[in-house]
Design a protein around this motif. Structure first.
Motif, PDB file in Angstrom:
ATOM      1  N   PRO A   1     -40.882   4.494  36.738  1.00  0.00           N
ATOM      2  CA  PRO A   1     -40.704   4.810  38.165  1.00  0.00           C
ATOM      3  C   PRO A   1     -40.021   3.697  38.947  1.00  0.00           C
ATOM      4  CG  PRO A   1     -43.005   4.269  37.700  1.00  0.00           C
ATOM      5  CD  PRO A   1     -42.299   4.348  36.367  1.00  0.00           C
ATOM      6  N   LEU A   2     -39.773   2.554  38.321  1.00  0.00           N
ATOM      7  CA  LEU A   2     -39.057   1.471  38.996  1.00  0.00           C
ATOM      8  C   LEU A   2     -37.698   1.944  39.501  1.00  0.00           C
ATOM      9  CD1 LEU A   2     -38.713  -2.194  38.187  1.00  0.00           C
ATOM     10  CD2 LEU A   2     -36.636  -0.868  37.895  1.00  0.00           C
ATOM     11  N   TYR A   3     -37.079   2.903  38.781  1.00  0.00           N
ATOM     12  CA  TYR A   3     -35.726   3.337  39.127  1.00  0.00           C
ATOM     13  C   TYR A   3     -35.677   4.187  40.394  1.00  0.00           C
ATOM     14  CZ  TYR A   3     -34.520   1.470  34.605  1.00  0.00           C
ATOM     15  OH  TYR A   3     -34.336   0.618  33.547  1.00  0.00           O
ATOM     16  N   CYS A   4     -36.813   4.703  40.846  1.00  0.00           N
ATOM     17  CA  CYS A   4     -36.843   5.410  42.132  1.00  0.00           C
ATOM     18  C   CYS A   4     -37.473   4.546  43.214  1.00  0.00           C
ATOM     19  CB  CYS A   4     -37.563   6.748  42.004  1.00  0.00           C
ATOM     20  SG  CYS A   4     -39.341   6.626  41.685  1.00  0.00           S
ATOM     21  N   GLY A   5     -37.591   3.234  42.948  1.00  0.00           N
ATOM     22  CA  GLY A   5     -38.054   2.298  43.970  1.00  0.00           C
ATOM     23  C   GLY A   5     -39.537   2.031  43.972  1.00  0.00           C
ATOM     24  N   LYS A   6     -40.252   2.369  42.884  1.00  0.00           N
ATOM     25  CA  LYS A   6     -41.695   2.175  42.813  1.00  0.00           C
ATOM     26  C   LYS A   6     -42.047   1.046  41.848  1.00  0.00           C
ATOM     27  CE  LYS A   6     -42.882   5.709  45.464  1.00  0.00           C
ATOM     28  NZ  LYS A   6     -43.621   5.539  46.720  1.00  0.00           N
ATOM     29  N   ILE A   7     -43.000   0.211  42.240  1.00  0.00           N
ATOM     30  CA  ILE A   7     -43.528  -0.852  41.385  1.00  0.00           C
ATOM     31  C   ILE A   7     -44.984  -0.542  41.085  1.00  0.00           C
ATOM     32  CG2 ILE A   7     -44.095  -3.307  41.224  1.00  0.00           C
ATOM     33  CD1 ILE A   7     -41.164  -2.928  41.091  1.00  0.00           C
ATOM     34  N   PHE A   8     -45.361  -0.577  39.817  1.00  0.00           N
ATOM     35  CA  PHE A   8     -46.738  -0.268  39.431  1.00  0.00           C
ATOM     36  C   PHE A   8     -47.574  -1.540  39.398  1.00  0.00           C
ATOM     37  CE2 PHE A   8     -50.035   0.440  36.123  1.00  0.00           C
ATOM     38  CZ  PHE A   8     -50.746   1.433  36.794  1.00  0.00           C
ATOM     39  N   VAL A   9     -48.687  -1.517  40.124  1.00  0.00           N
ATOM     40  CA  VAL A   9     -49.662  -2.615  40.093  1.00  0.00           C
ATOM     41  C   VAL A   9     -50.765  -2.198  39.128  1.00  0.00           C
ATOM     42  CG1 VAL A   9     -51.237  -4.051  41.424  1.00  0.00           C
ATOM     43  CG2 VAL A   9     -49.127  -3.207  42.472  1.00  0.00           C
ATOM     44  N   PRO A  10     -50.892  -2.836  37.965  1.00  0.00           N
ATOM     45  CA  PRO A  10     -51.854  -2.384  36.956  1.00  0.00           C
ATOM     46  C   PRO A  10     -53.290  -2.608  37.412  1.00  0.00           C
ATOM     47  CG  PRO A  10     -50.825  -4.440  36.281  1.00  0.00           C
ATOM     48  CD  PRO A  10     -50.115  -4.006  37.515  1.00  0.00           C
ATOM     49  N   PRO A  11     -54.248  -1.867  36.827  1.00  0.00           N
ATOM     50  CA  PRO A  11     -55.659  -2.060  37.196  1.00  0.00           C
ATOM     51  C   PRO A  11     -56.156  -3.438  36.778  1.00  0.00           C
ATOM     52  CG  PRO A  11     -55.458  -0.592  35.294  1.00  0.00           C
ATOM     53  CD  PRO A  11     -54.073  -0.822  35.803  1.00  0.00           C
ATOM     54  N   TYR A  12     -57.089  -3.970  37.567  1.00  0.00           N
ATOM     55  CA  TYR A  12     -57.671  -5.282  37.271  1.00  0.00           C
ATOM     56  C   TYR A  12     -59.102  -5.299  37.781  1.00  0.00           C
ATOM     57  CZ  TYR A  12     -58.454 -10.340  37.296  1.00  0.00           C
ATOM     58  OH  TYR A  12     -58.968 -11.590  37.095  1.00  0.00           O
ATOM     59  N   LYS A  13     -60.031  -5.506  36.846  1.00  0.00           N
ATOM     60  CA  LYS A  13     -61.464  -5.491  37.161  1.00  0.00           C
ATOM     61  C   LYS A  13     -61.818  -4.162  37.837  1.00  0.00           C
ATOM     62  CE  LYS A  13     -62.102 -10.493  37.186  1.00  0.00           C
ATOM     63  NZ  LYS A  13     -62.569 -11.683  37.927  1.00  0.00           N
ATOM     64  N   GLU A  14     -62.336  -4.209  39.081  1.00  0.00           N
ATOM     65  CA  GLU A  14     -62.751  -2.975  39.745  1.00  0.00           C
ATOM     66  C   GLU A  14     -61.608  -2.323  40.528  1.00  0.00           C
ATOM     67  OE1 GLU A  14     -66.075  -3.862  42.171  1.00  0.00           O
ATOM     68  OE2 GLU A  14     -67.405  -4.321  40.490  1.00  0.00           O
ATOM     69  N   GLU A  15     -60.467  -2.989  40.603  1.00  0.00           N
ATOM     70  CA  GLU A  15     -59.320  -2.456  41.335  1.00  0.00           C
ATOM     71  C   GLU A  15     -58.503  -1.548  40.428  1.00  0.00           C
ATOM     72  OE1 GLU A  15     -55.633  -4.115  44.122  1.00  0.00           O
ATOM     73  OE2 GLU A  15     -56.836  -5.485  42.903  1.00  0.00           O
ATOM     74  N   LYS A  16     -58.263  -0.327  40.885  1.00  0.00           N
ATOM     75  CA  LYS A  16     -57.518   0.636  40.091  1.00  0.00           C
ATOM     76  C   LYS A  16     -56.011   0.425  40.254  1.00  0.00           C
ATOM     77  CE  LYS A  16     -61.099   4.190  40.312  1.00  0.00           C
ATOM     78  NZ  LYS A  16     -61.417   5.588  40.692  1.00  0.00           N
ATOM     79  N   GLY A  17     -55.256   0.900  39.275  1.00  0.00           N
ATOM     80  CA  GLY A  17     -53.808   0.777  39.331  1.00  0.00           C
ATOM     81  C   GLY A  17     -53.204   1.710  40.366  1.00  0.00           C
ATOM     82  N   TYR A  18     -52.101   1.303  40.962  1.00  0.00           N
ATOM     83  CA  TYR A  18     -51.437   2.119  41.971  1.00  0.00           C
ATOM     84  C   TYR A  18     -49.974   1.683  42.092  1.00  0.00           C
ATOM     85  CZ  TYR A  18     -52.385  -1.971  44.918  1.00  0.00           C
ATOM     86  OH  TYR A  18     -52.456  -3.249  45.414  1.00  0.00           O
ATOM     87  N   PHE A  19     -49.169   2.511  42.792  1.00  0.00           N
ATOM     88  CA  PHE A  19     -47.750   2.232  42.997  1.00  0.00           C
ATOM     89  C   PHE A  19     -47.517   1.698  44.407  1.00  0.00           C
ATOM     90  CE2 PHE A  19     -47.516   5.313  39.541  1.00  0.00           C
ATOM     91  CZ  PHE A  19     -46.577   4.722  38.709  1.00  0.00           C
ATOM     92  N   VAL A  20     -46.551   0.789  44.517  1.00  0.00           N
ATOM     93  CA  VAL A  20     -46.113   0.292  45.828  1.00  0.00           C
ATOM     94  C   VAL A  20     -44.596   0.441  45.912  1.00  0.00           C
ATOM     95  CG1 VAL A  20     -48.012  -1.360  46.015  1.00  0.00           C
ATOM     96  CG2 VAL A  20     -45.849  -2.093  44.981  1.00  0.00           C
ATOM     97  N   LYS A  21     -44.074   0.399  47.130  1.00  0.00           N
ATOM     98  CA  LYS A  21     -42.634   0.487  47.328  1.00  0.00           C
ATOM     99  C   LYS A  21     -41.985  -0.838  46.964  1.00  0.00           C
ATOM    100  CE  LYS A  21     -39.096   1.669  50.742  1.00  0.00           C
ATOM    101  NZ  LYS A  21     -38.834   2.051  52.152  1.00  0.00           N
TER     102      LYS A  21
END
Length: 563
Positions: A228-248
């Motif tokens: 999804p990087l090619y449509c402008g999204k960066i993935f933040v992987p999960p860490y400890k209790e924080e779930k993974g999500y996408f940012v612009k």
């Protein structure tokens, strides 16, 4: 007398070549041996990390020890500090025991320890643990720094296919579009979305376009079309209790988010695919579309060498039925029929006006849908704000707030994607309909002048089933209904002439030509899907047969005339 082996280590080859550490360590070790009167046997210089003992020079040293392990005279292994020996406490203890078995006593000249004294083992534990703690802390700081950068939308790695690493004047790294790879990869995304060819074939064509310049390996390509990087999204992987999500992302996107998700639908099998095979011979564009008139098998194509060394192309059946046609004759007959179906001058201009009017009427519903989506997004945002206030006041538990946040953010993301799709479609249609439809009107010239890939896209769109050649003309059991309406409207304006009609309909003994008005709703395969280009940018325009009814009705009512 015990002899000493000197062990000198730095972390990288750059330090070994350009730094002073190796020479400084060697100088101090030599002076120590000179003062103590210890003869030097071998010197080992290493430029590898001390996180493990899988180092070339160290393995070489151990190998030499094992070969001389029966020697009764022990030896020394000298280094400046214990962090030169190892930065992993667990591995270090095991290696010390292994060296003792081989008759070697490791010593750090700047951190001397007499390991025969039990209390000194506490200091040894400190000397070995301190470098490991330092490494772990440094790694953790780097990890959190990179994670924070990802959350801010920065890509922190080697640039993927289609991008190149660059640096701003204030020394901040970023990725920019690669001038050669990016246009080719964008073309590949567009081709996958149209489903005209399978992904493996598109990769081969992309690699051919790159001409050995880009990084178009199979693995790189498959990773890219899923990223999804090619449509402008960066993935933040999960860490400890924080779930993974996408940012612009802060980088320039290669494609739109809409196009990226269309490609994912194709790759996941959620979109119907039309995959005409790409052929290597430009003289056989109809291969894979022609059916044998005798045995109903698909005709193949090949070249035969004549007596004078000239090659001749043929469409022929692979069975013993003996059907065989010259490719030149078949291709010319098809182009001649295609020209006959082209609309008369003036038809497209009127249709453009009717199309835009029809589109504006249809977008009234779209505008209502857009307003509804915006209302739903506002309601979800208010719900989230209320939950946030209740959580801050202690009226809502943290777990309940996290669940509400997850549900509302997920729904908002889906609705925003739908909202973007509605806006994108409207803008593209209004900007491109005029130039796009004029190119559809000139489909015969586009077929003649196009490359093999473009010809087969046109064939796959026009003929949902197959073609049959009787030696003179082509026929088909079913023509794309949009193309059929163009032909029938055009045919009614032509003067009655003697001779044989070139219609694909008239040449079929099985087909009952459809009337001007379609008798039922058209399936997906009866949509004319043509890739068009405006200002060197590719677009895919789908024209439903219902739009052509507007044009036909204008002819019936006499609103247009033909010159």
């Amino acid at each position: 007398m015990r002899k000493a082996d000197l062990y000198i280590r730095v972390s990288t080859d750059e330090q070994a070549d350009k730094g002073y550490s190796t020479r400084d360590q060697e100088d101090r070790l030599r002076k120590y041996c000179e003062l103590k009167g210890i003869p030097i046997r071998d010197i080992y210089v290493e430029d590898h990390s001390a996180k493990s003992f899988k180092r070339p020079e160290w393995q070489k040293y151990l190998s030499k020890l094992r070969k001389s392990k029966n020697s009764k005279v022990g030896s020394l292994l000298l280094f400046t500090k214990w962090d030169r020996f190892s930065r992993n406490a667990g591995d270090a203890y095991q290696m010390i025991n292994q060296l003792r078995i081989l008759g070697v006593a490791p010593e750090a000249i700047e951190q001397p320890l007499d390991l025969t004294i039990p209390e000194n083992k506490i200091m040894l534990a400190f000397y070995l643990a301190a470098p490991e703690v330092e490494n772990d802390r440094r790694a953790l700081n780097v990890f959190h720094g990179m994670r924070r950068a990802r959350k801010e939308g920065r890509y922190m790695a080697t640039a993927p296919l289609g991008y190149v690493n660059k640096m701003t004047e204030d020394k901040k790294k970023y990725i920019a579009l690669h001038e050669i790879e990016a246009p080719i990869l964008k073309w590949a995304f567009e081709q996958i979305a149209t489903s005209n060819f399978n992904t493996e074939q598109i990769w081969k064509q992309a690699k051919k376009k790159a001409n050995g310049i880009g990084r178009f390996s199979r693995n790189s390509f498959w990773r890219a079309i899923r990223n999804p990087l090619y449509c402008g999204k960066i993935f933040v992987p999960p860490y400890k209790e924080e779930k993974g999500y996408f940012v612009k992302g802060q980088h320039e996107p290669l494609i739109s988010e809409k196009l990226f998700w269309e490609v994912q639908d194709v790759l996941d099998g959620r979109k119907k695919k039309i995959k005409p095979k790409i052929v290597s011979n430009d003289d056989l564009p109809l291969r894979g579309f022609l059916k044998c008139p005798k045995c109903n098998r698909m005709l193949t194509g090949s070249s035969s060498r004549g007596k004078l060394g000239v090659y001749y192309n043929y469409y022929h059946c692979s069975t013993s039925c003996g059907v065989r046609f010259k490719a030149e004759t078949v291709n010319e007959a098809f182009i001649k029929q295609l020209r006959y179906m082209s609309p008369k001058p003036g038809m497209v201009d009127v249709f453009i006006e009717a199309f835009i009017k029809d589109f504006n009427n249809k977008t009234k519903t779209q505008n209502v849908e857009r307003a509804n989506i915006i209302g739903e997004i506002d309601a979800l945002n208010k719900r989230y704000q209320n939950a946030l206030l209740k959580n801050a006041d202690g009226e809502m538990a943290d777990d309940d707030f996290k669940e509400v946040k997850k549900l509302t953010k997920g729904k908002i993301e889906v609705l925003e994607r739908r909202l973007n799709d509605l806006a994108t479609v409207g803008t593209e249609i209004k900007d491109l309909v005029a130039s796009a439809l004029k190119k559809v009107a000139n489909i015969d010239r586009r077929y003649e002048n196009g490359d093999i890939e473009e010809k087969r896209i046109i064939l796959g769109s026009m003929f949902p089933d197959f073609l049959e050649f009787d030696g003179i003309k082509h026929r088909t059991p079913r023509l794309n209904s949009a193309i059929a309406l163009i032909y029938q409207s055009n045919n009614k304006l032509q003067e009655q002439k003697s001779g044989t009609s070139l219609s694909f309909f008239d040449l079929s003994r099985w087909v009952r030509p459809a009337g001007i008005e379609p008798t039922s709703s058209e399936p997906e395969s009866d949509i004319l899907s043509i890739e068009l280009r405006a200002q060197d940018e590719p677009y895919c325009l789908n024209i439903a047969s219902s739009h052509f009814n507007v044009m036909v009705s204008l002819f019936r009512k006499g609103f247009i005339s033909v010159i």
